[in-house]
Scaffold this active site. Sequence first.
Site, PDB file in Angstrom:
ATOM      1  N   GLU A 267       0.824  -1.211   0.000  1.00 26.32           N
ATOM      2  CA  GLU A 267       0.000   0.000   0.000  1.00 26.32           C
ATOM      3  C   GLU A 267       0.858   1.261   0.000  1.00 26.32           C
ATOM      4  O   GLU A 267       0.429   2.301  -0.514  1.00 26.32           O
ATOM      5  CB  GLU A 267      -0.936  -0.010   1.210  1.00 26.32           C
ATOM      6  CG  GLU A 267      -2.128  -0.942   1.085  1.00 26.32           C
ATOM      7  CD  GLU A 267      -1.780  -2.409   1.253  1.00 26.32           C
ATOM      8  OE1 GLU A 267      -2.625  -3.260   0.923  1.00 26.32           O
ATOM      9  OE2 GLU A 267      -0.651  -2.720   1.701  1.00 26.32           O
ATOM     10  N   ASP A 316     -22.037  -0.667  12.339  1.00 27.69           N
ATOM     11  CA  ASP A 316     -21.201  -0.760  11.145  1.00 27.69           C
ATOM     12  C   ASP A 316     -21.817  -0.082   9.928  1.00 27.69           C
ATOM     13  O   ASP A 316     -22.944   0.419   9.963  1.00 27.69           O
ATOM     14  CB  ASP A 316     -20.917  -2.230  10.830  1.00 27.69           C
ATOM     15  CG  ASP A 316     -19.441  -2.482  10.586  1.00 27.69           C
ATOM     16  OD1 ASP A 316     -18.824  -1.710   9.832  1.00 27.69           O
ATOM     17  OD2 ASP A 316     -18.893  -3.429  11.173  1.00 27.69           O
TER      18      ASP A 316
END
Length: 522
Positions: A267, A316
């Site tokens: 990343e 969530d």
Amino acid sequence: MAYEDLRDWMAALERAGEMKTIHTPVNPILEIAEITDRVSKTGGPALLFQNVEGHPGSQVLINQFGSARRMNLALEVDSLDQVADRIRHFMDVKSPQGFLDKVKMLPMLAEMGKFFPKTVSTGSCKEVIKRDHLSVLDFPVLQCWPKDAGRFITMPCVITRDPKTGKRNVGMYRMQVYDEHTTGMHWQRQKVGAEHYREALRAAAASHQGSSSPAKAAVDIMARTSGGSLLVEGDRPSGRMEVAVAIGTDPAITFSAIVPAPPDVEEYLIAGFLRQKPVELVKCETVDLEVPATAEIVLEGHVHLDELRSEGPFGDHTGFYSLEDLYPVFHLSCITHRKNPIYATTIVGKPPMEDGWMGKAVERIFLPLMKLTIPEIVDINLPIEGIFHNLMIVSIKKSYPGQARKVMNSIWSLGQAMFTKCIIVLDEDVNVQDIAEVTLKALNHIDPERDIQFTLGPVDSLDHSSRLPNYGSKMGIDATRKWTSEGFTRPWPDEILMDEKTKPMVNTKWKALAQELGLNQR
């Protein structure tokens, strides 16, 4: 020019009128989340809270990516398609056939070299170094929803290293705060961080069992696990896995932590590509990992391989509470941070919210990579309300019978796309970004028994409706026009469209007609 750090990015937000500073006293327990939820639902700005109760002098940044304009600003483009075009440009490179071709490639190779991270001796994240009297609660960590199990760090860049290859991974996994020194480490089973954890378990299991084959030891021990990855207490080999957590990084690094990158691509490299400048890294103080040199806060520590603890519930992005489950425990060994650090966080819940805009950016930017594997794809749409893994709408250039079903299965074999619960495949002339058109065409084009297929496989850990944790069914809908070669023998009707001669004639009269009709002119 790339943003140097979070503060440089915040200055850009302020210049663009995209950030508001809040001086009103606010509580990190529920209040900041409620304020942010109201602002995000109306497309409001990024918020910087400067008067957080119980944390004098602290600042909380939230909703920094909460609009299409801010996502463009974060990646320093006018349109996300510009990033996709850069990816496409690199993918179009062919192997050099001769000396001249190799010479022509040199500028591109030099440009690619700019993206690789580089290690520096120190950075602003080391302005304050704490090895004693550690407390993650020194920072204004939020509780977002009433039934959350407590406070959660929600925008961490969690850094791990593959025990076999040494490659680093940066993922974004929520961290429930248990106490001053420990948090949960919610890397879902299919995430790269969890795979690094499993590799550490395999190696430890082989050593524990005296086996020369980590694979065999892993089979023996994983067969007795919950969900195929997490072992029950008392059935786990001892050992540690080092982890570092960066909070408050520049936007390219933060965004890179959520992208569905191949496991072999770091990343940090993706962040360098996005920012067109290498990410500068510094060595941690107590673990063998590297973190962004300009991060606001760095937490160093480890997870014990033989320790699990109940984590959750957590409100969530599905709009529901994800259920509690057993996850590893992160133990702090050191905290470093900038002077007067800014705590960057987010809130997830019923869409639209900040994470929705981040997900739409992933959709646009990684479409070229998806087309590399499935070239017949024309466009995709992951509606925010479908929370990305529940619905994917795809248009394809159909060339042979059964191709829509081939595309469905291809998508289910692609990394994180394997979690997609429902896939709708349409013809290339359908604008998949127009939900009204998709609804009209899809529902007119299907015979449900013939055109809907079901399959079983891995599903998202947050899916509360699946028959088992992490395992359930998925549905594909072939909403393309049906061909004779697919067994459809009836005539397929033409779509109702006005001819191209009449429309221009009416266009010339429309201004006058609109005035007569009292219509708003368009």
